[in-house]
Motif scaffolding. Structure first.
Motif, PDB file in Angstrom:
ATOM      1  N   PRO A 120       0.841  -1.187   0.168  1.00 42.43           N
ATOM      2  CA  PRO A 120      -0.132  -0.008  -0.019  1.00 42.43           C
ATOM      3  C   PRO A 120       1.064   1.207  -0.008  1.00 42.43           C
ATOM      4  O   PRO A 120       1.894   1.345   0.705  1.00 42.43           O
ATOM      5  N   LEU A 121       0.608   2.134  -0.938  1.00 40.49           N
ATOM      6  CA  LEU A 121       1.272   3.695  -0.825  1.00 40.49           C
ATOM      7  C   LEU A 121       0.171   4.827  -0.369  1.00 40.49           C
ATOM      8  O   LEU A 121       0.714   5.797  -0.574  1.00 40.49           O
ATOM      9  N   LEU A 122      -0.784   4.247  -0.242  1.00 42.80           N
ATOM     10  CA  LEU A 122      -1.648   5.414   0.246  1.00 42.80           C
ATOM     11  C   LEU A 122      -2.716   4.877   1.472  1.00 42.80           C
ATOM     12  O   LEU A 122      -3.376   3.613   1.290  1.00 42.80           O
ATOM     13  N   ALA A 123      -2.665   5.504   2.401  1.00 44.75           N
ATOM     14  CA  ALA A 123      -3.393   4.815   3.649  1.00 44.75           C
ATOM     15  C   ALA A 123      -4.828   4.983   3.261  1.00 44.75           C
ATOM     16  O   ALA A 123      -5.368   5.804   2.605  1.00 44.75           O
ATOM     17  N   ASP A 124      -5.763   4.024   3.902  1.00 45.35           N
ATOM     18  CA  ASP A 124      -7.045   3.954   3.533  1.00 45.35           C
ATOM     19  C   ASP A 124      -7.859   5.300   3.970  1.00 45.35           C
ATOM     20  O   ASP A 124      -8.791   5.752   3.155  1.00 45.35           O
ATOM     21  N   SER A 125      -7.245   5.790   5.091  1.00 46.40           N
ATOM     22  CA  SER A 125      -8.073   7.019   5.573  1.00 46.40           C
ATOM     23  C   SER A 125      -7.754   8.353   4.643  1.00 46.40           C
ATOM     24  O   SER A 125      -8.516   9.509   4.905  1.00 46.40           O
ATOM     25  N   ALA A 126      -7.000   8.047   3.671  1.00 51.70           N
ATOM     26  CA  ALA A 126      -6.515   9.250   2.971  1.00 51.70           C
ATOM     27  C   ALA A 126      -7.477   9.252   1.668  1.00 51.70           C
ATOM     28  O   ALA A 126      -7.600  10.509   1.107  1.00 51.70           O
ATOM     29  N   ILE A 127      -8.173   8.157   1.321  1.00 50.97           N
ATOM     30  CA  ILE A 127      -8.843   8.114   0.057  1.00 50.97           C
ATOM     31  C   ILE A 127     -10.052   9.303   0.104  1.00 50.97           C
ATOM     32  O   ILE A 127     -10.400   9.940  -0.961  1.00 50.97           O
ATOM     33  N   ASP A 128     -10.738   9.229   1.065  1.00 53.20           N
ATOM     34  CA  ASP A 128     -11.709  10.383   1.383  1.00 53.20           C
ATOM     35  C   ASP A 128     -11.068  11.835   1.107  1.00 53.20           C
ATOM     36  O   ASP A 128     -11.837  12.659   0.540  1.00 53.20           O
ATOM     37  N   VAL A 129     -10.084  12.003   1.712  1.00 51.36           N
ATOM     38  CA  VAL A 129      -9.352  13.473   1.339  1.00 51.36           C
ATOM     39  C   VAL A 129      -8.985  13.557  -0.002  1.00 51.36           C
ATOM     40  O   VAL A 129      -9.152  14.793  -0.205  1.00 51.36           O
ATOM     41  N   VAL A 130      -8.539  12.657  -0.505  1.00 55.98           N
ATOM     42  CA  VAL A 130      -8.181  12.730  -1.900  1.00 55.98           C
ATOM     43  C   VAL A 130      -9.494  13.132  -2.862  1.00 55.98           C
ATOM     44  O   VAL A 130      -9.443  13.906  -3.594  1.00 55.98           O
ATOM     45  N   LYS A 131     -10.635  12.425  -2.475  1.00 57.21           N
ATOM     46  CA  LYS A 131     -11.918  12.757  -3.354  1.00 57.21           C
ATOM     47  C   LYS A 131     -12.351  14.012  -3.018  1.00 57.21           C
ATOM     48  O   LYS A 131     -12.807  14.738  -3.821  1.00 57.21           O
ATOM     49  N   ARG A 132     -12.256  14.480  -1.677  1.00 53.40           N
ATOM     50  CA  ARG A 132     -12.801  15.772  -0.951  1.00 53.40           C
ATOM     51  C   ARG A 132     -12.144  16.997  -1.640  1.00 53.40           C
ATOM     52  O   ARG A 132     -12.388  18.051  -2.088  1.00 53.40           O
ATOM     53  N   ASP A 133     -10.618  16.920  -1.538  1.00 56.56           N
ATOM     54  CA  ASP A 133      -9.931  17.973  -1.460  1.00 56.56           C
ATOM     55  C   ASP A 133      -8.789  18.089  -2.882  1.00 56.56           C
ATOM     56  O   ASP A 133      -8.502  19.048  -3.139  1.00 56.56           O
ATOM     57  N   LEU A 134      -8.441  16.884  -3.194  1.00 59.22           N
ATOM     58  CA  LEU A 134      -7.439  16.864  -4.304  1.00 59.22           C
ATOM     59  C   LEU A 134      -8.038  16.942  -5.712  1.00 59.22           C
ATOM     60  O   LEU A 134      -7.934  17.683  -6.638  1.00 59.22           O
ATOM     61  N   LEU A 135      -8.956  15.861  -5.782  1.00 54.77           N
ATOM     62  CA  LEU A 135      -9.641  15.858  -7.206  1.00 54.77           C
ATOM     63  C   LEU A 135     -10.395  17.110  -7.512  1.00 54.77           C
ATOM     64  O   LEU A 135     -10.278  17.364  -8.749  1.00 54.77           O
ATOM     65  N   PRO A 136     -10.944  17.860  -6.878  1.00 50.31           N
ATOM     66  CA  PRO A 136     -11.508  19.170  -7.445  1.00 50.31           C
ATOM     67  C   PRO A 136     -10.373  20.039  -7.845  1.00 50.31           C
ATOM     68  O   PRO A 136     -10.675  20.957  -8.659  1.00 50.31           O
ATOM     69  N   LEU A 137      -9.082  19.800  -7.637  1.00 54.62           N
ATOM     70  CA  LEU A 137      -8.149  20.479  -8.105  1.00 54.62           C
ATOM     71  C   LEU A 137      -7.547  20.140  -9.583  1.00 54.62           C
ATOM     72  O   LEU A 137      -6.858  20.777 -10.271  1.00 54.62           O
ATOM     73  N   ALA A 138      -8.044  18.889  -9.942  1.00 52.90           N
ATOM     74  CA  ALA A 138      -7.282  18.155 -11.254  1.00 52.90           C
ATOM     75  C   ALA A 138      -7.846  18.602 -12.415  1.00 52.90           C
ATOM     76  O   ALA A 138      -9.151  18.828 -12.633  1.00 52.90           O
ATOM     77  N   THR A 139      -6.805  18.621 -13.335  1.00 58.47           N
ATOM     78  CA  THR A 139      -7.655  18.917 -14.718  1.00 58.47           C
ATOM     79  C   THR A 139      -7.620  17.517 -15.414  1.00 58.47           C
ATOM     80  O   THR A 139      -8.379  17.623 -16.090  1.00 58.47           O
ATOM     81  N   VAL A 140      -6.678  16.731 -15.066  1.00 61.88           N
ATOM     82  CA  VAL A 140      -7.146  15.250 -15.314  1.00 61.88           C
ATOM     83  C   VAL A 140      -6.648  14.216 -14.242  1.00 61.88           C
ATOM     84  O   VAL A 140      -5.625  14.766 -13.349  1.00 61.88           O
ATOM     85  N   VAL A 141      -7.609  13.306 -14.237  1.00 62.38           N
ATOM     86  CA  VAL A 141      -7.363  12.429 -12.974  1.00 62.38           C
ATOM     87  C   VAL A 141      -7.392  11.159 -13.892  1.00 62.38           C
ATOM     88  O   VAL A 141      -7.915  10.616 -14.674  1.00 62.38           O
ATOM     89  N   THR A 142      -6.211   9.886 -13.515  1.00 65.93           N
ATOM     90  CA  THR A 142      -5.618   8.770 -14.214  1.00 65.93           C
ATOM     91  C   THR A 142      -5.713   7.742 -13.458  1.00 65.93           C
ATOM     92  O   THR A 142      -4.839   6.988 -13.332  1.00 65.93           O
ATOM     93  N   PRO A 143      -7.016   7.236 -12.736  1.00 64.11           N
ATOM     94  CA  PRO A 143      -6.844   6.089 -12.094  1.00 64.11           C
ATOM     95  C   PRO A 143      -7.020   4.721 -12.851  1.00 64.11           C
ATOM     96  O   PRO A 143      -7.506   4.769 -13.694  1.00 64.11           O
ATOM     97  N   ASN A 144      -6.390   3.666 -12.274  1.00 67.38           N
ATOM     98  CA  ASN A 144      -6.448   2.306 -12.970  1.00 67.38           C
ATOM     99  C   ASN A 144      -7.742   1.874 -12.319  1.00 67.38           C
ATOM    100  O   ASN A 144      -8.479   2.461 -11.534  1.00 67.38           O
ATOM    101  N   LEU A 145      -8.268   0.724 -13.003  1.00 64.71           N
ATOM    102  CA  LEU A 145      -9.403   0.050 -12.405  1.00 64.71           C
ATOM    103  C   LEU A 145      -9.577   0.141 -10.812  1.00 64.71           C
ATOM    104  O   LEU A 145     -10.496   0.286 -10.264  1.00 64.71           O
ATOM    105  N   PRO A 146      -8.647  -0.813 -10.132  1.00 63.04           N
ATOM    106  CA  PRO A 146      -8.722  -0.742  -8.557  1.00 63.04           C
ATOM    107  C   PRO A 146      -8.765   0.665  -7.924  1.00 63.04           C
ATOM    108  O   PRO A 146      -9.670   0.576  -7.201  1.00 63.04           O
ATOM    109  N   GLU A 147      -7.928   1.665  -8.407  1.00 59.38           N
ATOM    110  CA  GLU A 147      -8.273   2.821  -7.894  1.00 59.38           C
ATOM    111  C   GLU A 147      -9.394   3.588  -8.311  1.00 59.38           C
ATOM    112  O   GLU A 147     -10.026   4.149  -7.274  1.00 59.38           O
ATOM    113  N   ALA A 148      -9.992   3.224  -9.484  1.00 60.22           N
ATOM    114  CA  ALA A 148     -11.328   3.871  -9.806  1.00 60.22           C
ATOM    115  C   ALA A 148     -12.397   3.226  -8.810  1.00 60.22           C
ATOM    116  O   ALA A 148     -13.416   3.827  -8.477  1.00 60.22           O
TER     117      ALA A 148
END
Length: 274
Positions: A120-148
């Protein structure tokens, strides 16, 4: 002469290192160099890693990360940036705060969660933070299938599922979505792209029978970042990044005993001068 000062295309990767050289900041810098931009880095974490897996990692202090951002902002003219491994919720927030503070151009978010070897390279507790705070800044987001799947809380098995997941990711505020199909089991690797203007398309390439795919996501997002920094539109950057990665996987190099790295110079050899 002064008009040319600091005018060369410059990029930034915000991620963790890979001591094995195949992924993370190392793959980002190699890719960006191959795409003829000057690449800089903010190191968020340091890993002990090789083609067999991640043995250990440590995230850097907020002070040192903040100072890296400030140092770059004080001197460089960065035209596009990307994120990779961000470790945990605290470090996602540190990065988000700095991205709001400084203008480093369009942001490509590679939501790195698990290494090729399963670490694991990202703690489970960080996923909600990524969704709430980081993705709104993204011009492009590039998840693979498990990440999506993790980001959308849904199972993705079919092309229709990929389309539905992309729409859910768009709802977070991310402008353009590329869901990568490399973790599927089809004969071709097929990615789905949903652009900000509503245009959608699929990108396919033959699946190469190899385990030498370490750093694929880093390489894709870095190539994309470089093209955007040079002034390419989003669709053109995505298409070239796909071609770049395909060449890097197809023209394999033999390094390490496990999930080996890509051949980052393969595209240049196939397309001299491009």
């Amino acid at each position: 002469m002064s008009a040319q000062l600091n005018s060369f295309p410059q990029t930034l990767t915000i991620a963790g290192t890979d001591s094995g050289g195949g992924a993370g900041v190392m793959a980002d810098l190699k890719t960006m160099q191959e795409r003829h931009v000057f690449s800089t880095a903010v190191i968020v974490a340091v890993t002990a890693q090789n083609t067999l897996g991640v043995q250990d990692f440590s995230a850097l202090s907020k002070k040192l990360i903040d100072e890296q951002f400030a140092s770059l902002a004080d001197d460089m003219a960065i035209k596009a940036c990307k994120t990779g491994m961000l470790a945990d919720a605290e470090h996602v927030e540190i990065v988000v705060d700095n991205l709001k503070k400084y203008d480093f151009g369009p942001l490509i978010v590679d939501p790195v969660m698990i290494a090729k070897g399963g670490a694991p390279l990202l703690a489970d507790s960080a996923i909600d933070v990524v969704k709430r705070d980081l993705l709104p800044l993204a011009t492009v987001v590039t998840p693979n299938l498990p990440e999506a799947e993790r980001l959308t809380d849904m199972t993705i098995k079919t092309p229709a599922d990929m389309q539905a997941a992309a729409k859910k990711l768009r709802a977070t505020g991310a402008k353009n979505i590329m869901i990568k199909g490399g973790h599927g089991n089809t004969e071709k690797v097929t990615d789905y792209v949903l652009l900000e203007d509503g245009k959608e398309f699929w990108l396919s390439a033959p699946r190469v029978d190899t385990i030498r795919t370490h750093g694929t996501g880093d390489t894709l997002s870095s190539a994309m970042t470089a093209e955007i920094a040079k002034g390419q539109d989003i669709e053109s950057a995505i298409r070239l990044a796909k071609d770049f990665v395909e060449a890097a996987i197809r023209n394999t190099i033999q390094v390490g005993h496990g999930h080996g790295p890509l051949n980052h110079w393969a595209y240049g050899e196939e397309h001299p001068g491009k």
